[in-house]
Design an enzyme around this catalytic site. Structure first.
Site, mmCIF file in Angstrom:
data_model
loop_
_atom_site.group_PDB
_atom_site.id
_atom_site.type_symbol
_atom_site.label_atom_id
_atom_site.label_comp_id
_atom_site.label_asym_id
_atom_site.label_seq_id
_atom_site.Cartn_x
_atom_site.Cartn_y
_atom_site.Cartn_z
ATOM 1 N N CYS A 117 3.196 1.082 7.023
ATOM 2 C CA CYS A 117 4.274 0.662 8.398
ATOM 3 C C CYS A 117 4.858 -0.331 7.489
ATOM 4 C CB CYS A 117 3.267 0.234 9.159
ATOM 5 S SG CYS A 117 2.655 1.096 10.141
ATOM 6 N N ALA A 138 3.929 5.206 9.375
ATOM 7 C CA ALA A 138 4.054 6.215 11.173
ATOM 8 C C ALA A 138 4.643 5.497 11.782
ATOM 9 C CB ALA A 138 2.073 4.699 11.432
ATOM 10 N N GLN A 172 5.080 10.097 8.591
ATOM 11 C CA GLN A 172 3.150 10.207 9.422
ATOM 12 C C GLN A 172 3.874 9.985 11.230
ATOM 13 O OE1 GLN A 172 0.564 6.750 9.711
ATOM 14 N NE2 GLN A 172 -0.931 8.542 9.052
ATOM 15 N N TYR A 181 -5.490 4.265 16.683
ATOM 16 C CA TYR A 181 -4.676 4.621 17.047
ATOM 17 C C TYR A 181 -4.655 5.978 18.524
ATOM 18 C CZ TYR A 181 -2.351 1.733 14.903
ATOM 19 O OH TYR A 181 -2.137 -0.075 13.802
ATOM 20 N N ARG A 198 -4.324 12.653 9.085
ATOM 21 C CA ARG A 198 -4.880 11.526 8.410
ATOM 22 C C ARG A 198 -5.970 11.429 9.536
ATOM 23 N NH1 ARG A 198 -3.145 5.740 5.992
ATOM 24 N NH2 ARG A 198 -4.012 6.291 4.396
HETATM 25 C C1 LIG Z 1 1.308 -2.235 5.252
HETATM 26 C C2 LIG Z 1 1.085 -1.036 5.276
HETATM 27 C C3 LIG Z 1 0.932 -0.523 6.143
HETATM 28 C C4 LIG Z 1 -0.211 0.472 6.707
HETATM 29 N N1 LIG Z 1 0.259 1.212 7.040
HETATM 30 C C5 LIG Z 1 0.073 2.677 7.509
HETATM 31 C C6 LIG Z 1 0.219 3.532 8.413
HETATM 32 O O1 LIG Z 1 1.504 3.711 8.947
HETATM 33 N N2 LIG Z 1 -0.283 4.296 8.833
HETATM 34 C C7 LIG Z 1 -1.278 4.596 7.829
HETATM 35 O O2 LIG Z 1 -2.586 6.147 8.473
HETATM 36 N N3 LIG Z 1 -2.268 3.333 6.972
HETATM 37 C C8 LIG Z 1 -1.002 2.433 7.393
HETATM 38 N N4 LIG Z 1 -2.111 1.854 6.289
HETATM 39 C C9 LIG Z 1 -3.255 2.110 5.786
HETATM 40 C C10 LIG Z 1 -3.261 2.615 4.254
HETATM 41 O O3 LIG Z 1 -1.758 3.494 3.990
HETATM 42 C C11 LIG Z 1 -4.375 3.067 3.412
HETATM 43 O O4 LIG Z 1 -4.578 3.923 3.788
HETATM 44 C C12 LIG Z 1 -5.061 1.446 3.149
HETATM 45 O O5 LIG Z 1 -4.190 0.536 2.863
HETATM 46 C C13 LIG Z 1 -5.885 2.098 1.847
HETATM 47 O O6 LIG Z 1 -5.811 2.098 0.558
HETATM 48 P P1 LIG Z 1 -4.950 0.896 -0.352
HETATM 49 O O7 LIG Z 1 -5.792 0.913 -0.679
HETATM 50 O O8 LIG Z 1 -4.160 1.964 -1.084
HETATM 51 O O9 LIG Z 1 -3.602 0.081 -0.101
HETATM 52 C C14 LIG Z 1 -1.385 0.651 5.838
HETATM 53 C C15 LIG Z 1 -1.358 -0.669 4.834
HETATM 54 C C16 LIG Z 1 -0.315 -1.785 4.089
HETATM 55 C C17 LIG Z 1 -1.559 -2.460 3.033
#
Ligand SMILES: Cc1cc2nc3c(=O)[nH]c(=O)nc-3n(C[C@H](O)[C@H](O)[C@H](O)COP(=O)(O)O)c2cc1C
Length: 368
Positions: free
Chosen positions: A27, A59, A102, A185, A233
């Site tokens: 996001c 998302a 997504q 969600y 997801r």
């Molecule tokens: C800035 C940001 C925005 C995120 N937005 C979403 C999202 O839109 N949908 C989602 O399923 N997860 C979202 N997440 C979770 C990530 O997709 C991911 O599952 C989580 O950060 C763990 O992975 P990482 O350790 O590589 O950051 C977001 C994470 C971050 C850091």
């Protein structure tokens, strides 16, 4: 030298990914009335040059009430569609990286302020707030207002909104759709016994609780072109006693498989603030492995995957078919280049940047 597993292509329906690196949805809270703008062009444009096998758009709300914040991206009408098409057309002119989206409805976690402004929930009519909806009127956290419990008409409307958004995604040329059934969600709220207290056919047993997410999946799969993948997801566990457990996720994923789901993107948590998560490198990978073994669908593992050898190990041992990167690739948008250099793989880079290749990595770039 044997080519690294992380850089082996993978085919899902007609979509061929050049490597196993998936940019997870993130996001941006930067849309205006749900519309993409220059930020999305810069952000997605940058990631489309990263060499990742798949870029997943954040998302994206299927209705205005389904936004987490007032600045969430949407795909609920002609205007949001037009803004997204414009952005995607610009990116595609210069990058052939496949792009997925997504689709989401935030349910009781909607109507909040931007995370960098504290993220508190607005009550209906105050600030940028609106009335949230949910399977049951149970707030996510203390201080949140009560959601309106969805009646049958409301459930039908949201199912249709998902299908309509998927149709717009298809028309915009998106290569794949992902349903967000994770991180607390709306669809996850239906699935979890900690947020679904319904006494009708959508609540009670796990079969009843998965009914709405499965209906939404069927509606989306039914309208999205059959040659393009639909993934889900999933939060494999709520990390809370009495919450969604792995065995229930197996049951849900098995149902999804029977309905034509192509990939499960495995994550966890987000449903209940009392979650107790033993966070560490690869902490969600064991869930991905178990779901893959139990259900037999390709899986993406995500969560604190930061190292090149770590990612290679996850794919080469078969723990997961792909790795999902979020913060890792925000921090280093050329992570796939560096991974390819480290592991001895080949990665696609824009022609304009080919001269950046260090002399000791002569074969790094996979030239068109
Ligand atoms: C800035 C940001 C925005 C995120 N937005 C979403 C999202 O839109 N949908 C989602 O399923 N997860 C979202 N997440 C979770 C990530 O997709 C991911 O599952 C989580 O950060 C763990 O992975 P990482 O350790 O590589 O950051 C977001 C994470 C971050 C850091």
């Amino acid at each position: 030298m044997q080519s690294p597993a992380l850089f082996k292509p993978i085919q899902v329906r007609d979509l061929c990914l050049r490597n196993r690196i998936v940019i997870a949805p993130m996001c941006q809270y930067s849309a205006e009335d749900g519309c993409m703008n220059e930020w999305h062009l810069m952000h997605l444009g940058k990631l489309a040059m990263s060499g990742a096998g798949l870029l997943t758009i954040e998302a994206t709300a299927v209705s205005p009430e389904g936004r987490i914040t007032y600045a969430d991206l949407g795909l609920w009408n002609d205007l949001t569609y037009a803004a997204m098409s414009l952005t995607l057309d610009s990116i595609r002119r210069w990058s052939d990286t496949p792009i997925a989206i997504q689709l989401n409805h935030a349910g009781r976690k909607a109507s909040t302020d931007l995370p960098w402004k504290g993220g508190a929930q607005f009550s209906p009519g105050s600030g940028f707030g609106w009335q949230t909806v949910a399977p049951s009127p149970a707030p996510y956290t203390k201080g949140d207002h009560l959601s309106a419990s969805l009646d049958k008409a409301g459930i039908r409307e949201i199912r249709q909104a998902f299908a309509d958004a998927a149709q717009r995604a298809a028309k915009a040329g998106l290569d794949a759709v992902q349903l967000h059934v994770a991180h607390g969600y709306l669809l996850h709220q239906f699935l979890s016994p900690l947020s679904n207290f319904r006494t009708d056919e959508y609540g009670g047993s796990v079969n009843n609780r998965m009914k709405f997410p499965l209906e939404v999946f069927d509606a989306v799969r039914g309208v999205f072109p059959s040659e393009r993948p639909v993934s889900v997801r999933l939060s494999a566990t709520d990390w809370v006693k009495g919450g969604l457990q792995l065995e229930q996720s197996f049951a849900f994923a098995n149902e999804l498989k029977q309905r034509g789901c192509d990939v499960i993107h495995v994550t966890s948590g987000g449903l209940d603030p009392s979650q107790d998560i033993p966070i560490g490198p690869s902490y969600q990978v064991p869930f991905a492995r178990k779901i893959k073994e139990e259900v037999g669908l390709p899986v993406v593992a995500a969560g604190l995957i930061t190292g090149f050898d770590q990612a290679e190990g996850i794919v080469s041992t078969g723990d997961a078919d792909m790795v999902g990167l979020a913060r890792t690739i925000l921090f280093d948008p050329n992570w796939p280049w560096h991974a390819a250099a480290h592991l001895g793989g080949k990665v696609r880079a824009p022609n304009q940047y080919l001269r950046s290749r260090p002399s000791n990595y002569r074969d790094l770039f996979d030239v068109e």
